[in-house]
Design a protein around this motif. Structure first.
Motif, short mmCIF file in Angstrom:
data_model
loop_
_atom_site.label_atom_id
_atom_site.label_comp_id
_atom_site.label_asym_id
_atom_site.label_seq_id
_atom_site.Cartn_x
_atom_site.Cartn_y
_atom_site.Cartn_z
N SER A 48 0.87 -1.18 0.00
CA SER A 48 0.00 0.00 0.00
C SER A 48 0.91 1.22 0.00
N ARG A 49 0.36 2.34 -0.48
CA ARG A 49 1.14 3.58 -0.49
C ARG A 49 0.56 4.51 0.57
N MET A 50 1.46 5.07 1.39
CA MET A 50 1.04 5.96 2.48
C MET A 50 1.92 7.21 2.50
N ARG A 51 1.27 8.36 2.69
CA ARG A 51 2.00 9.63 2.79
C ARG A 51 2.22 9.94 4.28
N LEU A 52 3.47 10.23 4.64
CA LEU A 52 3.80 10.60 6.01
C LEU A 52 3.31 12.02 6.26
N THR A 53 2.42 12.20 7.25
CA THR A 53 1.86 13.53 7.52
C THR A 53 2.44 14.17 8.77
N SER A 54 2.97 13.37 9.71
CA SER A 54 3.60 13.97 10.89
C SER A 54 4.52 12.97 11.58
N ALA A 55 5.45 13.53 12.35
CA ALA A 55 6.35 12.76 13.20
C ALA A 55 6.44 13.52 14.51
N GLN A 56 5.69 13.07 15.52
CA GLN A 56 5.57 13.83 16.77
C GLN A 56 6.20 13.08 17.93
N ASN A 57 6.79 13.83 18.86
CA ASN A 57 7.35 13.25 20.07
C ASN A 57 6.25 12.65 20.92
N LEU A 58 6.57 11.55 21.60
CA LEU A 58 5.69 11.04 22.64
C LEU A 58 6.02 11.79 23.92
N PHE A 111 0.36 8.57 9.10
CA PHE A 111 0.30 8.43 7.64
C PHE A 111 -1.14 8.57 7.16
N GLU A 112 -1.31 8.96 5.92
CA GLU A 112 -2.60 8.93 5.21
C GLU A 112 -2.44 8.00 4.02
N THR A 113 -3.40 7.11 3.81
CA THR A 113 -3.31 6.22 2.65
C THR A 113 -3.47 7.03 1.38
N VAL A 114 -2.76 6.62 0.33
CA VAL A 114 -2.75 7.34 -0.93
C VAL A 114 -3.60 6.63 -1.97
N ASP A 115 -3.62 5.32 -1.93
CA ASP A 115 -4.24 4.56 -3.03
C ASP A 115 -5.47 3.76 -2.60
N GLY A 116 -6.45 4.46 -2.04
CA GLY A 116 -7.71 3.78 -1.76
C GLY A 116 -7.92 3.42 -0.31
N ALA A 117 -8.54 2.27 -0.10
CA ALA A 117 -8.95 1.84 1.22
C ALA A 117 -7.77 1.66 2.16
N SER A 125 -8.71 7.20 6.49
CA SER A 125 -7.47 6.91 5.76
C SER A 125 -6.22 7.04 6.63
N ALA A 126 -6.38 7.33 7.92
CA ALA A 126 -5.22 7.57 8.79
C ALA A 126 -4.66 6.27 9.37
N MET A 127 -3.34 6.21 9.43
CA MET A 127 -2.60 5.09 10.02
C MET A 127 -1.51 5.68 10.91
N GLN A 128 -1.07 4.92 11.92
CA GLN A 128 0.00 5.41 12.78
C GLN A 128 0.95 4.30 13.17
N ALA A 129 2.18 4.68 13.45
CA ALA A 129 3.20 3.78 13.98
C ALA A 129 3.77 4.45 15.22
N VAL A 130 3.79 3.74 16.33
CA VAL A 130 4.35 4.27 17.58
C VAL A 130 5.70 3.59 17.79
N VAL A 131 6.73 4.41 17.97
CA VAL A 131 8.08 3.90 18.23
C VAL A 131 8.47 4.38 19.63
N ASN A 132 8.78 3.45 20.52
CA ASN A 132 9.18 3.81 21.87
C ASN A 132 10.36 2.94 22.28
N ARG A 133 11.57 3.44 22.08
CA ARG A 133 12.78 2.69 22.41
C ARG A 133 13.31 3.08 23.78
N THR A 134 12.52 3.80 24.59
CA THR A 134 12.99 4.23 25.91
C THR A 134 12.64 3.22 26.99
N VAL A 135 11.93 2.17 26.66
CA VAL A 135 11.56 1.15 27.66
C VAL A 135 12.49 -0.03 27.58
#
Length: 130
Positions: free
Chosen positions: A60-70, A86-92, A120-130
């Motif tokens: 799937s194709r996704m456009r990165l819309t933000s990268a925010q601190n936790l 992310f927001e999906t670019v190519d449909g569902a 169309s929104a998707m997210q990835a949470v990265v937490n390497r502090t634990v």
């Protein structure tokens, strides 16, 4: 028959552990060669870029819309604790899965990406502090 002392066995084991520690350092390995560990600073420069997200043989194709601190008490490690949106670019919107993300001039990373917010929104949470 040659006898091997306990000292020789221990020293051999320490040598193997040393090589393993030096060989893997600050990298992540999931199903392929070692890759750079994701950091927020790497993704900030790619906001607005389109990424290919591949899981289970589908892309799937996704456009990165933000990268925010936790919010975290580890202020000096902010780059290790962040949310990518992310927001999906190519449909569902695709299902939640571990996606191999490539594009935007960022090294390939395998991240769990899940649905959030709008249709169309998707997210990835990265937490390497634990």
């Amino acid at each position: 028959m040659a006898e091997v002392s306990r000292r020789a066995v221990l020293m051999g084991g320490v040598g193997v552990l040393g090589v393993a520690a030096v060989g893997f350092g600050d990298s992540a390995v999931i199903g392929r060669a070692a890759a750079a560990v994701p950091s927020r600073s790497t993704y900030v420069t790619a906001i607005g870029e389109v990424f290919d997200a591949t899981a289970d043989g589908r892309t799937s194709r996704m456009r990165l819309t933000s990268a925010q601190n936790l919010s975290t008490s580890a202020g000096s490690r902010r780059s290790e604790s962040f949310v990518l949106t992310f927001e999906t670019v190519d449909g569902a919107r695709p299902g939640d899965a571990i996606y191999s993300l490539s594009g935007g001039g960022v090294p390939v990373h395998d991240l769990f990406v899940s649905a959030t917010g709008s249709e169309s929104a998707m997210q990835a949470v990265v937490n390497r502090t634990v």
